[in-house]
Write a protein that holds these residues in place. Structure first.
Motif, short mmCIF file in Angstrom:
data_model
loop_
_atom_site.label_atom_id
_atom_site.label_comp_id
_atom_site.label_asym_id
_atom_site.label_seq_id
_atom_site.Cartn_x
_atom_site.Cartn_y
_atom_site.Cartn_z
N ALA A 157 0.85 -1.18 0.00
CA ALA A 157 0.00 0.00 0.00
C ALA A 157 0.89 1.23 0.00
CB ALA A 157 -0.91 0.01 1.22
N HIS A 158 0.45 2.26 -0.71
CA HIS A 158 1.18 3.52 -0.69
C HIS A 158 0.22 4.69 -0.80
CE1 HIS A 158 0.52 4.06 -4.98
NE2 HIS A 158 1.40 3.15 -5.35
N ILE A 159 0.71 5.84 -0.39
CA ILE A 159 0.01 7.09 -0.66
C ILE A 159 0.68 7.67 -1.90
CG2 ILE A 159 -0.52 9.41 0.14
CD1 ILE A 159 -0.54 8.25 3.00
N ALA A 160 -0.11 7.83 -2.95
CA ALA A 160 0.38 8.40 -4.22
C ALA A 160 -0.01 9.87 -4.25
CB ALA A 160 -0.23 7.66 -5.40
N MET A 161 0.99 10.71 -4.55
CA MET A 161 0.76 12.16 -4.58
C MET A 161 1.27 12.73 -5.90
SD MET A 161 2.11 12.87 -0.72
CE MET A 161 3.27 11.49 -0.76
N VAL A 162 0.42 13.51 -6.55
CA VAL A 162 0.80 14.21 -7.77
C VAL A 162 0.28 15.64 -7.70
CG1 VAL A 162 0.85 12.14 -9.24
CG2 VAL A 162 -1.23 13.49 -9.10
N VAL A 163 1.02 16.53 -8.34
CA VAL A 163 0.56 17.91 -8.50
C VAL A 163 0.11 18.03 -9.94
CG1 VAL A 163 1.18 20.34 -8.47
CG2 VAL A 163 2.06 18.79 -6.70
N GLY A 164 -1.17 18.27 -10.12
CA GLY A 164 -1.75 18.31 -11.45
C GLY A 164 -1.49 19.61 -12.18
N ASP A 165 -2.11 19.72 -13.32
CA ASP A 165 -2.05 20.93 -14.13
C ASP A 165 -3.48 21.44 -14.31
OD1 ASP A 165 -3.14 19.15 -16.00
OD2 ASP A 165 -1.21 18.84 -16.98
N ALA A 166 -3.64 22.44 -15.11
CA ALA A 166 -4.97 23.04 -15.28
C ALA A 166 -6.00 22.04 -15.81
CB ALA A 166 -4.88 24.24 -16.21
N GLY A 167 -5.54 20.97 -16.48
CA GLY A 167 -6.46 20.01 -17.07
C GLY A 167 -6.79 18.82 -16.20
N GLY A 168 -6.25 18.74 -14.99
CA GLY A 168 -6.52 17.58 -14.15
C GLY A 168 -5.30 17.19 -13.35
N ASP A 169 -5.09 15.87 -13.15
CA ASP A 169 -3.97 15.45 -12.32
C ASP A 169 -2.68 15.26 -13.11
OD1 ASP A 169 -4.14 12.95 -13.55
OD2 ASP A 169 -4.72 11.88 -11.74
N GLY A 170 -2.71 15.45 -14.42
CA GLY A 170 -1.48 15.39 -15.23
C GLY A 170 -0.96 14.00 -15.51
N THR A 171 -1.79 12.97 -15.29
CA THR A 171 -1.36 11.59 -15.53
C THR A 171 -1.68 11.18 -16.96
OG1 THR A 171 -1.77 11.04 -13.22
CG2 THR A 171 -1.57 9.19 -14.77
N THR A 172 -0.70 10.56 -17.62
CA THR A 172 -0.90 9.95 -18.93
C THR A 172 -0.81 8.45 -18.75
OG1 THR A 172 0.10 11.84 -20.05
CG2 THR A 172 -0.03 9.77 -21.30
N TRP A 173 -1.94 7.75 -18.95
CA TRP A 173 -1.98 6.30 -18.79
C TRP A 173 -1.61 5.63 -20.10
CZ3 TRP A 173 -2.08 4.03 -14.25
CH2 TRP A 173 -2.54 4.76 -13.16
N LEU A 174 -0.81 4.57 -19.99
CA LEU A 174 -0.30 3.84 -21.16
C LEU A 174 -0.71 2.37 -21.06
CD1 LEU A 174 3.16 5.60 -21.01
CD2 LEU A 174 1.30 6.12 -22.61
N GLU A 175 -0.01 1.50 -21.75
CA GLU A 175 -0.37 0.09 -21.84
C GLU A 175 -0.04 -0.66 -20.55
OE1 GLU A 175 4.00 0.00 -22.91
OE2 GLU A 175 2.36 1.41 -23.17
N PRO A 176 -0.66 -1.83 -20.36
CA PRO A 176 -0.35 -2.64 -19.17
C PRO A 176 1.10 -3.12 -19.16
CG PRO A 176 -2.41 -3.37 -20.19
CD PRO A 176 -1.76 -2.40 -21.15
N VAL A 177 1.62 -3.32 -17.97
CA VAL A 177 2.90 -4.00 -17.77
C VAL A 177 2.62 -5.47 -18.08
CG1 VAL A 177 4.64 -4.65 -16.07
CG2 VAL A 177 3.64 -2.34 -16.04
N THR A 178 3.39 -6.06 -18.98
CA THR A 178 3.14 -7.46 -19.36
C THR A 178 3.53 -8.39 -18.22
OG1 THR A 178 5.33 -7.83 -20.30
CG2 THR A 178 3.62 -6.92 -21.79
#
Length: 136
Positions: free
Chosen positions: A103-124
């Motif tokens: 378990a972890h606490i995940a922290m991000v500082v977003g930008d004007a459009g949201g949390d700034g995360t770009t999701w990509l493909e699954p880890v195989t």
């Protein structure tokens, strides 16, 4: 002051995670603040997809043993009390080991459009197995 006694637990979406992952939001990015923080619990073998963050991400490990990997093949094994900082734009993933929850606490500082995360493909499964075997 706002005293929040609990937040609902939600199952993480399968299009962004492999395995059983559960989220409790701590803070959503709302103007003018841009902090997003969540308690994320991974069952053994569960992990995020590859992803990156416009302004980076900080992970504070609260329980168990986990892995954090980057595209160049670097993998670190983490445990309670440790912190991992992923720089802006770095493609990475994180999750539990194959035998232990994390378990972890995940922290991000977003930008004007949201949390700034770009999701990509699954880890195989192969990428994950390599990470498990090389991170001892």
């Amino acid at each position: 002051m706002e005293h929040i006694t609990s937040t609902p637990t939600a199952k993480a979406p399968s299009e962004r995670f492999t395995g059983d992952v559960y989220l409790n939001m701590i803070e959503a990015p709302t103007e003018p603040a841009r902090l997003a923080a969540a308690l994320v619990r991974f069952t053994p073998g569960a992990r995020t997809n590859w992803h990156s963050h416009a302004n980076g991400q900080t992970l504070y490990i609260t329980d168990g043993i986990g892995l954090v990997g980057t595209r160049d093949g670097n993998v670190v094994r983490v445990s309670a009390g440790q912190i991992v900082k992923c720089p802006a734009g770095e493609e990475h993933w994180h999750g539990a080991t194959d035998t232990t929850l994390m378990a972890h606490i995940a922290m991000v500082v977003g930008d004007a459009g949201g949390d700034g995360t770009t999701w990509l493909e699954p880890v195989t499964d192969e990428q994950y197995a390599t990470a498990v075997s090389t991170s001892n």
